[in-house]
Design an enzyme around this catalytic site. Structure first.
Site, PDB file in Angstrom:
ATOM      1  N   ASP A 117      -8.114  -7.721   0.099  1.00 59.30           N
ATOM      2  CA  ASP A 117      -7.244  -7.911   1.255  1.00 59.30           C
ATOM      3  C   ASP A 117      -8.001  -7.486   2.494  1.00 59.30           C
ATOM      4  O   ASP A 117      -8.916  -6.663   2.420  1.00 59.30           O
ATOM      5  CB  ASP A 117      -5.958  -7.087   1.141  1.00 59.30           C
ATOM      6  CG  ASP A 117      -6.169  -5.646   1.592  1.00 59.30           C
ATOM      7  OD1 ASP A 117      -5.774  -5.311   2.726  1.00 59.30           O
ATOM      8  OD2 ASP A 117      -6.764  -4.857   0.824  1.00 59.30           O
ATOM      9  N   ASP A 154       0.850  -1.192   0.000  1.00 60.20           N
ATOM     10  CA  ASP A 154       0.000   0.000   0.000  1.00 60.20           C
ATOM     11  C   ASP A 154       0.885   1.241   0.000  1.00 60.20           C
ATOM     12  O   ASP A 154       2.103   1.156   0.108  1.00 60.20           O
ATOM     13  CB  ASP A 154      -0.955  -0.010   1.191  1.00 60.20           C
ATOM     14  CG  ASP A 154      -0.231  -0.042   2.526  1.00 60.20           C
ATOM     15  OD1 ASP A 154       0.980   0.231   2.554  1.00 60.20           O
ATOM     16  OD2 ASP A 154      -0.875  -0.331   3.545  1.00 60.20           O
TER      17      ASP A 154
END
Length: 390
Positions: free
Chosen positions: A272, A92
Site C-alpha cells: 500500500d 491499520d
C-alpha cells in the site's frame, strides 16, 4: 477468516503468486491496495476503483476513530456499510499516525497518550483499544498496534539499543493485540508487524517471535520512514522471504513502481502507499517510460495522452482503446496541463484515476508474468522502460 493459497513461485527470485480469501471476497496476489484514509480513496469514485480492478482498499483506524467516530460507524454495521465498498478492507492500527504526532503524544508501555488533532481532546490508544476500534470497523484484515521505529531521532540515526527497545515493546503489544482480538471473537484476520529499524539482527528477532505466535499474516513495518533508498532496499532484501511461506506478506507504505517490482522479487504479496494518489494531486504522473510532470510548460500543446499504452479512462476514454492501438478518446496532456494550471478539480481527479490504474495494472502484469513463468523478463523490461524517461 483468512485462507492463503500459494499458486506458483518464481525459480529465479523469491517472487510468488497467490490467492487470499477473506470474508468479503478473494484477492489475487501480488496486489497493490489503494489508501482510503478517511473512508474514501481521494479523488476517485468507488465505481472507478471497481472498474480499474481494485480488489482491496485500506482504511485508517486513527482518523476514522476521530471522525466520524465509532458510534456512527457502528450504526452502519462497520466500514463496509458506511462507505459502500463490498470487497475486502484492511485497516491499520493507528500506530503510525499517533507516532507522526511527535510532541503531541507520549508513548508508554501501556499505550500512547495524545491530544486529538481535531479538537485537542486527550485520548489514549493501546493495543486493546486499537483492536476494539478495528472490530467495530469490521475490516477483513486488522493490524496489531506497533511502535514505528524512526530512522533518525533528533537528527541522529536511531541506535541499535533504542531500536531494540522499540521492537521488543511492539512484540509485547503484538501479544496484547492477539489476546484482545481473540477475546472479542473477531472473525477476521490479525496481522503482526515486523519492526527493528535498519538492524537486520533485530528484524530477525522480531520475525521469529511473531512467527511463533502463528498469526494469519505478517507485515514489514518501519520502512520508508526517512531512510536512504539503499537502506530500505537492504531491509527489503533481508526480511520478506524469511517470513512463513504459507502466510501472506505485506510491505507497509511502499512505494514507487520500481519498489513494488523489487518487493515482489523479494517475496512480498501485498503493498500500500499514498504515492499514486498524492502524486496525482501534485501533478506527477506515473507512466511506462518514467514519471511525467504535467504542470511543465512543454505539455501545453501536446495532443498525446499521459501514456500511449494505458487503457485507463483518462488515457483511453470510454472506449478503453489505448493511443498506441489507434484509440483517440482519451484526454490530452495539453488538456490535463490546462486543468492543473487553472486549478480545476477535474485535473487531479483524472490524474488520480490514471496513477491508480497504472499501479493496479502493473500488479496485474506481474501476476500474469508469474503465471507464465516470465517474471524475470518482465522485471528487466519494466526497469529498462522506466529508466528511458518520458
Amino acid at each position: 477468516m483468512l485462507q492463503f493459497d500459494l499458486l506458483t513461485t518464481d525459480p529465479a527470485s523469491h517472487a510468488r503468486r497467490g490467492r487470499l480469501t477473506l470474508r468479503h471476497g478473494q484477492v489475487q496476489t501480488p496486489i497493490f491496495m489503494p489508501v482510503g484514509t478517511h473512508g474514501s480513496v481521494k479523488g476517485v469514485l468507488p465505481r472507478s476503483l471497481h472498474e480499474m480492478g481494485a480488489q482491496i482498499i485500506l482504511g485508517n483506524t486513527f482518523h476514522l476513530w476521530l471522525r466520524p467516530g465509532l458510534a456512527v460507524l457502528q450504526g452502519f454495521g462497520g466500514l463496509h456499510g458506511f462507505e459502500k465498498w463490498n470487497k475486502p478492507i484492511l485497516t491499520d492500527s493507528g500506530g503510525f499516525q499517533v507516532w507522526s504526532l511527535g510532541a503531541l503524544r507520549t508513548i508508554t508501555e501501556e499505550g500512547v497518550h495524545f491530544a486529538s488533532p481535531v479538537n485537542g481532546d486527550k485520548l489514549f490508544l493501546s493495543p486493546e483499544v486499537s483492536m476494539q476500534i478495528q472490530t467495530t470497523l469490521d475490516s477483513d484484515i486488522v493490524m496489531q498496534l506497533d511502535e514505528c521505529t524512526p530512522y533518525e531521532t533528533r537528527g541522529q540515526r536511531t541506535t541499535e539499543r533504542a531500536a531494540c527497545q522499540s521492537m521488543q515493546m511492539s512484540l509485547r503489544w503484538a501479544k496484547r493485540s492477539q489476546d484482545e482480538f481473540q477475546r472479542l471473537n473477531n472473525p477476521n484476520a490479525l496481522f503482526g508487524i515486523v519492526q527493528g529499524g535498519m538492524y537486520e539482527n533485530l528484524r530477525a528477532e522480531s520475525l521469529a517471535a511473531l512467527a511463533a505466535m502463528d498469526l494469519p499474516g505478517y507485515a514489514i513495518g518501519g520502512v520508508s520512514v526517512g531512510e536512504p533508498k539503499d537502506e530500505m532496499l537492504r531491509i527489503m532484501a533481508h526480511t520478506p522471504h524469511r517470513l512463513p511461506a504459507h502466510k501472506p506478506r505485506y510491505l507497509m507504505g511502499v512505494g514507487t513502481p520500481e519498489d513494488l517490482v523489487e518487493g515482489v522479487a523479494q517475496g512480498v504479496d501485498m503493498f500500500d502507499c499514498v504515492m499514486p494518489t498524492r502524486n496525482a494531486r501534485n501533478g506527477t504522473l506515473f507512466t511506462r517510460f518514467g514519471d511525467l510532470k504535467i504542470r511543465n510548460a512543454r505539455h501545453k500543446t501536446d495532443p498525446q495522452p499521459l501514456d500511449g499504452s494505458c487503457t485507463c479512462y483518462t488515457c483511453a476514454g470510454p472506449s478503453g482503446v489505448a493511443w498506441d492501438q489507434g484509440g483517440r478518446d482519451g484526454f490530452s496532456r495539453a488538456y490535463l496541463h490546462h486543468l492543473e494550471r487553472c486549478g480545476e478539480m477535474l485535473g487531479p481527479m483524472l490524474s488520480t484515476v490514471h496513477n491508480l490504474h497504472y499501479y493496479l495494472n502493473l500488479m496485474r502484469e506481474i501476476r500474469q508474468a508469474l503465471d507464465a513463468g516470465e517474471f524475470t523478463q518482465l522485471r528487466a523490461r519494466l526497469k529498462a522502460d522506466r529508466a528511458r524517461g518520458v
